[in-house]
Design an enzyme around this catalytic site. Sequence first.
Site, short mmCIF file in Angstrom:
data_model
loop_
_atom_site.label_atom_id
_atom_site.label_comp_id
_atom_site.label_asym_id
_atom_site.label_seq_id
_atom_site.Cartn_x
_atom_site.Cartn_y
_atom_site.Cartn_z
N THR A 138 0.83 -1.19 0.00
CA THR A 138 0.00 0.00 0.00
C THR A 138 0.87 1.25 0.00
O THR A 138 2.08 1.18 0.23
CB THR A 138 -0.91 0.06 1.24
OG1 THR A 138 -0.13 0.45 2.38
CG2 THR A 138 -1.59 -1.25 1.50
N ASP A 139 0.25 2.39 -0.20
CA ASP A 139 0.90 3.65 0.08
C ASP A 139 0.57 4.02 1.53
O ASP A 139 -0.12 3.30 2.24
CB ASP A 139 0.42 4.73 -0.90
CG ASP A 139 1.46 5.83 -1.14
OD1 ASP A 139 2.29 6.05 -0.23
OD2 ASP A 139 1.43 6.46 -2.20
N TRP A 140 1.06 5.15 1.96
CA TRP A 140 1.03 5.59 3.36
C TRP A 140 -0.39 5.57 3.94
O TRP A 140 -1.25 6.33 3.52
CB TRP A 140 1.64 6.98 3.45
CG TRP A 140 1.86 7.52 4.83
CD1 TRP A 140 0.96 8.21 5.59
CD2 TRP A 140 3.07 7.43 5.61
NE1 TRP A 140 1.53 8.56 6.79
CE2 TRP A 140 2.82 8.11 6.82
CE3 TRP A 140 4.32 6.86 5.39
CZ2 TRP A 140 3.79 8.22 7.82
CZ3 TRP A 140 5.28 6.98 6.37
CH2 TRP A 140 5.01 7.64 7.58
N ALA A 141 -0.63 4.67 4.90
CA ALA A 141 -1.88 4.62 5.68
C ALA A 141 -3.11 4.42 4.82
O ALA A 141 -4.22 4.76 5.26
CB ALA A 141 -2.03 5.88 6.54
N ASP A 142 -2.97 3.84 3.64
CA ASP A 142 -4.12 3.82 2.74
C ASP A 142 -5.15 2.75 3.05
O ASP A 142 -6.28 2.84 2.55
CB ASP A 142 -3.65 3.71 1.29
CG ASP A 142 -3.36 5.08 0.70
OD1 ASP A 142 -4.05 6.04 1.10
OD2 ASP A 142 -2.46 5.20 -0.15
#
Length: 766
Positions: free
Chosen positions: A309-313
């Site tokens: 994932t990307d940041w906190a997605d």
Amino acid sequence: MHIIKALSLLVFVAFLLGCTCSSSDTVERIPYVEALIKQMTIEEKVGQTAQITLDVITKGGGHANYGGLQIDTAQINDALVKYHVGSVLNTAGNRALNVHTWHHLISSIQEVATNDTRLKIPVIYGIDAIHGATYTAEATMFPQQIAQAATWNRDLVYRIAKATALETRASNIPWNFSPVLDLGVDPRWARIWETFGEDTYLISEMGLEAIRGYQGKELNCSTRVAACLKHFIGYSTLASSGKDRTPAEISDISLREYHLPPFQFAVESGAASVMINSGLINGIPVHGSYDIITGLLKNELGFNGLVVTDWADIENLHNRDKVAPSHKEAIRLAFNAGIDMSMIPYNYVQYCEMLVELVKEGAVSMERLDDAVRRILNLKYKLGLFERPFVEPSLDAFSDAHKKIAYMAASEAITLLKNEKEILPLSKGTKILVAGPNANSMRTLNGGWSYSWQGEGVEEFTEDKNTILKAIEMKFGKRNVIHVPGVEYDFNGRTYRDEHNVNIEAAVNAARNVDVIVLCLGENSYTEKPGDLSDLMISENQEKLAIELAKTGKPVILVLNAGRPRLIRRFADDMSAILQTYLCGNYAGDALADILAGDVNPSGKLPYTYPMFSNSLVPYYHKHSEESESPEGVYNYEGGVYHQFSFGHGLSYTSFKYSNLAVSHVEFTNNDELLVSVDVENTGTVEGKEVVMLFASDLYASLAPDVKRLRRFDKIHLYPGETKSVTFSLSANDLSFINAQSKRVTEPGEFALKIANLYKTIKLIE
């Protein structure tokens, strides 16, 4: 089946039952990894899918000179030993660290992972080393991706990636969140400079070189890193706001025609990992889309690597996008969609405990969990982390050879857009006023992701590098150079847009005593959401400075130093010359000074269309209906396509003549290899490099064809009077498009081939 659509009832039921219908059977079975998986508990498997930020397991301030960042013993034991966390990534807040500090941090993390855990599985550390080893103090900062694309030089992109891999791995980091393969088609977007431009073929070619440079032929090597393709898929399309992470509407045809090919070729080349688009497509968050992650990426493209994932997605599915009524439901949705590793980055306890519950409840199948863990452990194994979790620190990787590559790339990227009355190059005795907010800043030359996330720490690490001002002083003599900014950035301001110390009158007065003005305008550093803007025009203060300096009657050489094309139409005509430096890194000032003096002949070409108006943001491959005038000349549509500078535009200090365009087949079939050749002669007085571009146009098709598309390119070097023949090979598939049934086809009929001002018409027969 359409890729972007609401989940079908069948898929929805599969989600409820915890079935993923994944391609896990095609993922490589490595005996060592398979033996580990059989020994792992559910909790240990879940932990491997968790990725936390460095902040979670450290204390103190990160600083390259002091090494103040220290491992928090209690916190690292909780994360790695109790919750079995399998990955760490760099945090946004820290500045670059020196190589010895990186060695201390990574070795400390790996010692806990490989000594204090039951199965002794090493951690995989990831970082955004997007134009060099971003967070290493000793690193070489190369031009950003958009500038690399402007070189149109495949070999330079490969050499940059190879050097970046060496310096990143020397920092004990084996996983690089790069390259960005997003379509850089919206000039308003804050991440244009992280892309390889607006054209899918150019992106594909440069992306392949970057992956080859990062990964080489063997990942289990102390000089290579695992690449990570970003951001699958459709992250960068024209959106209503043009701002980062805002919803997009993309048809299946557009997705497959423009966005998919760079990722498809990259997957086929063996890219090790993929990061998912943080945004929404047609109302569906991509992190929750089974159709995109498993259906398209894993099943259709056959991607067998790691999906992160990307940041906190995953949290964003609940917190921001409101498609999951709870965090637990968000985890279930994303994991069943095909996510293998979650960039949490902080709430690992909640994530791990909830995913364990989901597996035990049957909402996430053991097959799906094993598939994710297998992909993660396979990558760790291929990187050699089980046998060599960290390497000894060495400064040998940070060589003068890499600095030369960085300079060469900058010198080939800088693009001469205008050169009225051949004012450039300047003679060595020219008296110069250097003005503008970008004249004396290393921060603006590098942009974001440079020693820190937003690039605000650049000056701390670049005292021995030359700004544009310093480089011009060294090249033309300090006694011949006056520096009066006229406008300066407030580097302590709240946003990258803040300007202070506006004294345009002082710059105008200084112009009286010089022969020429070098005006350095553009942007301060930024990336992602902090770089959002509401007006594509260059700032009012900078525009006023340009207009007032032009009124002095002195020739003005405009130097644009920005990550995206800011609008300059109100004063562009008053500039005697215009150069685009993009974000060319630590050696941009040196390269620019050499170009101004004529020691280097500029050879950069625009990798995007430079717009003239904020409401005319269409790429070069737009449809015929968007042209300003109909073929019959009946109507003149004032809202047509107007460019300040066209895609592929770029001038030289010499001249090139194209002749003898020839094709091997005027009529060809699907099985034929089509050879297209052209002669290029340097008809000027100095040596130069020229980018030979082959465009093709489908004259008639079942769907309205693009005006033209780039199909091949090559960069050649020519001495005065020298002629070279360039030959390109095409197949019928190279002239294909996505039809109304979302299938790639090449329809029989006529095509126009164009190189420079030469045309040939060919015909595909059944």
